[in-house]
Design a protein around this motif. Structure first.
Motif, PDB file in Angstrom:
ATOM      1  N   THR B 110       5.125   2.016 -18.783  1.00 42.14           N
ATOM      2  CA  THR B 110       4.440   0.731 -18.599  1.00 42.14           C
ATOM      3  C   THR B 110       4.787   0.097 -17.257  1.00 42.14           C
ATOM      4  O   THR B 110       4.233  -0.928 -16.898  1.00 42.14           O
ATOM      5  CB  THR B 110       4.866  -0.259 -19.702  1.00 42.14           C
ATOM      6  OG1 THR B 110       6.304  -0.288 -19.720  1.00 42.14           O
ATOM      7  CG2 THR B 110       4.361   0.166 -21.069  1.00 42.14           C
ATOM      8  N   GLU B 111       5.752   0.704 -16.550  1.00 49.63           N
ATOM      9  CA  GLU B 111       6.183   0.119 -15.279  1.00 49.63           C
ATOM     10  C   GLU B 111       6.214   1.202 -14.208  1.00 49.63           C
ATOM     11  O   GLU B 111       5.922   2.363 -14.472  1.00 49.63           O
ATOM     12  CB  GLU B 111       7.583  -0.489 -15.437  1.00 49.63           C
ATOM     13  CG  GLU B 111       7.635  -1.668 -16.378  1.00 49.63           C
ATOM     14  CD  GLU B 111       9.068  -2.093 -16.613  1.00 49.63           C
ATOM     15  OE1 GLU B 111       9.538  -3.007 -15.910  1.00 49.63           O
ATOM     16  OE2 GLU B 111       9.721  -1.498 -17.482  1.00 49.63           O
ATOM     17  N   GLY B 112       6.647   0.804 -13.025  1.00 50.99           N
ATOM     18  CA  GLY B 112       6.719   1.753 -11.912  1.00 50.99           C
ATOM     19  C   GLY B 112       5.417   1.735 -11.125  1.00 50.99           C
ATOM     20  O   GLY B 112       4.634   0.779 -11.229  1.00 50.99           O
ATOM     21  N   ASN B 113       5.168   2.798 -10.372  1.00 44.91           N
ATOM     22  CA  ASN B 113       3.986   2.876  -9.501  1.00 44.91           C
ATOM     23  C   ASN B 113       3.868   1.640  -8.616  1.00 44.91           C
ATOM     24  O   ASN B 113       2.775   1.110  -8.424  1.00 44.91           O
ATOM     25  CB  ASN B 113       2.704   3.042 -10.319  1.00 44.91           C
ATOM     26  CG  ASN B 113       2.684   4.378 -11.011  1.00 44.91           C
ATOM     27  OD1 ASN B 113       3.012   5.406 -10.408  1.00 44.91           O
ATOM     28  ND2 ASN B 113       2.348   4.376 -12.278  1.00 44.91           N
ATOM     29  N   CYS B 114       5.005   1.146  -8.152  1.00 49.19           N
ATOM     30  CA  CYS B 114       4.960  -0.052  -7.323  1.00 49.19           C
ATOM     31  C   CYS B 114       5.916   0.124  -6.145  1.00 49.19           C
ATOM     32  O   CYS B 114       6.743  -0.728  -5.871  1.00 49.19           O
ATOM     33  CB  CYS B 114       5.308  -1.298  -8.138  1.00 49.19           C
ATOM     34  SG  CYS B 114       6.861  -1.145  -9.037  1.00 49.19           S
ATOM     35  N   LYS B 115       5.769   1.286  -5.509  1.00 52.73           N
ATOM     36  CA  LYS B 115       6.628   1.661  -4.391  1.00 52.73           C
ATOM     37  C   LYS B 115       6.683   0.568  -3.319  1.00 52.73           C
ATOM     38  O   LYS B 115       7.759   0.196  -2.863  1.00 52.73           O
ATOM     39  CB  LYS B 115       6.055   2.957  -3.808  1.00 52.73           C
ATOM     40  CG  LYS B 115       6.883   3.628  -2.791  1.00 52.73           C
ATOM     41  CD  LYS B 115       6.357   5.038  -2.567  1.00 52.73           C
ATOM     42  CE  LYS B 115       4.977   5.037  -1.914  1.00 52.73           C
ATOM     43  NZ  LYS B 115       4.402   6.403  -1.844  1.00 52.73           N
ATOM     44  N   GLU B 117       6.145  -2.659  -3.482  1.00 55.29           N
ATOM     45  CA  GLU B 117       6.905  -3.842  -3.873  1.00 55.29           C
ATOM     46  C   GLU B 117       8.398  -3.573  -3.892  1.00 55.29           C
ATOM     47  O   GLU B 117       9.191  -4.387  -3.454  1.00 55.29           O
ATOM     48  CB  GLU B 117       6.456  -4.310  -5.260  1.00 55.29           C
ATOM     49  CG  GLU B 117       5.216  -5.165  -5.217  1.00 55.29           C
ATOM     50  CD  GLU B 117       4.705  -5.414  -6.613  1.00 55.29           C
ATOM     51  OE1 GLU B 117       4.083  -4.477  -7.153  1.00 55.29           O
ATOM     52  OE2 GLU B 117       4.937  -6.500  -7.153  1.00 55.29           O
ATOM     53  N   ILE B 118       8.768  -2.390  -4.433  1.00 52.58           N
ATOM     54  CA  ILE B 118      10.192  -2.036  -4.523  1.00 52.58           C
ATOM     55  C   ILE B 118      10.796  -1.954  -3.121  1.00 52.58           C
ATOM     56  O   ILE B 118      11.896  -2.452  -2.877  1.00 52.58           O
ATOM     57  CB  ILE B 118      10.349  -0.689  -5.274  1.00 52.58           C
ATOM     58  CG1 ILE B 118       9.975  -0.830  -6.743  1.00 52.58           C
ATOM     59  CG2 ILE B 118      11.753  -0.126  -5.127  1.00 52.58           C
ATOM     60  CD1 ILE B 118      10.934  -1.634  -7.581  1.00 52.58           C
TER      61      ILE B 118
END
Lengths: 544, 150
Positions: B110-115, B117-118
């Motif tokens: 449900t989370e991740g795929n937010c390189k 932003e990280i």
């Protein structure tokens, strides 16, 4: 953190109270025998293992980020994994279930209440500054599993050994660091940070590198069988730390200084790293030098262990209870209460009844049902899909000769499927075609060479004729006509008088029986061919 | 411990004047005082240089001077009073929620795929990696001594 978060354990071998006196005695006797077998020049080694196994879950232990191997850098990172303020861990149900399942498969007691703790490290690939693990009350404890130790070059005499499991704990993995010494920096990928690990800690029950390797192999088989872990060591899904100590034969094992070898990632590596360490200790001890109580890394390329300098300092992990996670409670049929929401309950009895059979259970079943030898069972368990295929072939006709079924499956069919890199159940030789071929072999109507030709047709020529029709049309029936074989034999004798001479004088066997098989395109009955050659040339007796 | 009670008392007085009621029955309405005989306490802790450098390493904080060490020693002395509390038969508590079960989440991504932003938080990025100092280099051991020469 170079990705192991192991730690030293008490290395004393304390028998659990539940072990009966008899068991302790037989173990002690057996232990003595093994020590003397594995001793080298008056020295013996004692080894304990810590295995980190990545849990086969879709998402991480405490966050909803994905867990795929080799995903784009830093793309499987949630805010929790990056330790952003204001995030909280939430336990993944699947990970806890797999932990329970593994505990059951390893014969452990499942703690009905287990707790999480923080273990502190300063590493760039651990953004939280601590790892959530289970130090005080782990998920499972006090297990024991049997494993088989095949002596090298002697597959015929496996020894059944047993290793005790100290405990199994759930914990987070760290991120990965790539060191770039030239530019004086390290590159951090947090994709692995927060992935679920099980740390499986054994008692110091191994007496050689080979024994430890055999155990890891069995553990890998168990974890993949129950679907707890992919077991792919090359991808780091299983990583082994070994604690090795060496003492004089006859002296208590506590006299040896413990050295920990970190992050061995192949089964051969486990054996080699421990054997290397054993030799290193002996040579230092014989020179009168002291062994440093240290952590070493295994260099698989040069087959040696190297001191890890940055680990010289004694760690202060500052364990503390994880305040953000209440205890994990596991229920059973007795303790289950109706006011708990089903999606919040893990029932150990339910998991036990839905679990796949463990390798040991499968081995025992195969031995009991088909009388297969232990080695054959082992081969069947370790090559995927063969057990189901074998069982299906035997179920279709229980009178089939097990030895022929086994031989045809492992010597012939597997050589084709391996070459084509397909699983046995996807083979163009299905259970019916395979079974028909077995029946022709059983009734001695074709030879093994012809069976190979039949499979070759199915694999290479996309032939789809039924077995009997193919044999008939190709005229591949076995040649049992003695006069025809004799004809071939006479011809061969006339062609190579030198071979005949050598054979008769006892210098060298002529090998005409093989030549006859070749000249008949594999159709000649090999037993008959040998018999005919013997009748015509006499039995070969080697001259001394 | 003394100071603790004073603070509580201030707070409850404030609450009483505002609402004329005590919000929690667990908070005493009036402060209680107890003289502590320092001889019943454990021996005062003195901090040596090795401990200081160990703590500095763990906390990534520089104590810097003798005053800092004295402050630390005083803090330990203050905390020593807690050893006088009788805890026989009392189980240590991890959290006020420990009678509850930990919540179990479904195994779904449900989370991740937010390189992007990280990586926004990184001071330095190279090919989507965070850049950090090399290896695990221990903080340099300082040669100065914090102890006054006697």
């Amino acid at each position: 953190m170079s990705h192991t978060l192991g730690r030293y354990r008490r290395f004393t071998s304390n028998f659990q109270c539940s072990y009966s006196v008899y068991r302790a005695l037989t173990r002690a006797l057996h232990h003595g025998q093994r020590l003397s077998q594995n001793a080298r020049a008056g020295w013996e080694t004692v080894v304990g293992l810590e295995i980190h196994a990545q849990i086969a879950s879709h998402s991480k232990l405490f966050s909803g980020a994905g867990t795929q191997f080799a995903a784009p850098v830093n793309n499987q990172v949630s805010f929790l994994d990056a330790a952003l303020p204001g995030t909280l861990p939430v336990l993944n149900r699947r990970c806890a279930e797999i932990g329970v399942m593994t505990g059951l498969a390893l014969g452990c007691h499942i703690n009905r209440e287990s707790r999480f703790d923080r273990k502190h490290y300063f590493y760039a690939d651990l953004p939280q500054g601590y790892q959530i693990t289970q130090q005080r009350q782990p998920l499972a404890e006090k297990g024991e599993i049997p494993y088989y130790f095949f002596v090298a070059n002697d597959m015929k005499s496996p020894t059944k050994l047993s290793a005790r499991i100290h405990h199994i704990q759930l914990e987070q993995d760290s991120g990965k660091s790539l060191q770039d010494p030239e530019q004086n920096m390290s590159l951090i990928d947090l994709n692995r940070a927060g992935m679920a690990l099980m740390e499986i800690v054994t008692e110091p029950d191994f007496r050689s590198g080979e024994e430890a390797a055999a155990f890891v192999k069995e553990l890998q088989l168990i974890l993949t069988t129950i679907g707890a872990c992919s077991g792919v060591m090359a991808e780091g899904a299983m990583r082994v730390d070994a604690t090795v100590s060496v003492n004089k034969v006859g002296e208590p094992i506590s006299t040896g200084v413990r050295v920990e070898i970190k992050n061995v990632n192949s089964i051969r590596g486990v054996a080699k790293a421990i054997e290397y360490e054993f030799s290193r200790h002996i040579s230092l001890l014989e020179k009168g030098e002291k062994i440093a109580n240290e952590t070493r890394a295994f260099d698989a390329e040069n087959v040696e262990t190297i001191s890890m300098r940055d680990k010289e300092k004694v760690h202060d992990y500052r364990f503390m209870p994880e305040p953000n996670l209440p205890p994990l409670r596991i229920y059973d049929n007795q303790t289950l209460s109706s006011d708990l929401s089903p999606d919040q309950v893990i029932n150990v009895d339910e998991i036990r009844s839905s679990m796949a059979a463990t390798p040991e259970e499968r081995r025992l079943a195969l031995q009991a049902k088909y009388g297969l030898s232990l080695e054959h069972c082992q081969v069947m368990l370790t090559s995927e899909g063969t057990e189901d295929f074998f069982t299906a072939v035997m179920n279709a006709d229980t009178t089939r000769d097990i030895a022929i079924v086994y031989q045809l499956l492992f010597s012939i069919l597997l050589s084709f499927t391996n070459e084509h890199k397909i699983p046995v159940d996807k083979s163009p030789v299905d259970i019916v075609k395979f079974g028909d071929t077995v029946d022709l072999l059983c009734s001695k109507r074709i030879t093994y060479q012809v069976a190979r030709n039949i499979f070759h047709q199915y694999f290479e020529a996309a032939d789809n004729r039924p077995v009997e029709q193919m044999v008939d049309e190709e005229d591949w029936w076995i040649i049992t006509d003695k006069t025809l074989i004799e004809e071939h034999c006479k011809k061969l004798m006339a062609e190579s008088p030198k071979k005949v001479k050598n054979h008769k004088k006892g210098y060298r066997e002529c090998g005409f029986h093989k030549a006859i098989v070749v000249r008949t395109q594999g159709r000649a009955d090999p037993v008959l061919a040998r018999q005919v050659v013997e009748e015509n040339m006499g039995k070969f007796v080697k001259k001394k | 411990m003394t100071r603790f009670y004073v603070n509580i008392s201030k707070m409850s007085t404030w609450m009483l004047t505002l609402n004329h009621r005590c919000l929690s029955s667990k908070v005493p309405a009036k402060p209680t005082w107890k003289q502590i005989d320092p001889s019943t306490l454990p021996k005062p802790t003195t901090i040596d240089e090795a401990t200081i450098s160990h703590l500095e390493r763990l906390a990534l904080v520089d104590f810097n001077n003798q005053e800092g060490i004295e402050r630390l020693e005083k803090a330990i002395r203050f905390a020593d009073q807690i050893t006088l509390v009788d805890t026989t038969g009392v189980q240590p508590m991890d959290s006020v929620l420990e009678s509850r079960n930990t919540y179990l989440r479904k195994d779904e991504v449900t989370e991740g795929n937010c390189k992007q932003e990280i990586l926004k938080n990184a001071a330095l990025v190279e090919e989507d990696y965070f850049v950090a100092p090399p290896g695990n280099i221990p903080l340099k051991k300082k040669e100065k001594s914090y102890r006054p020469k006697t």
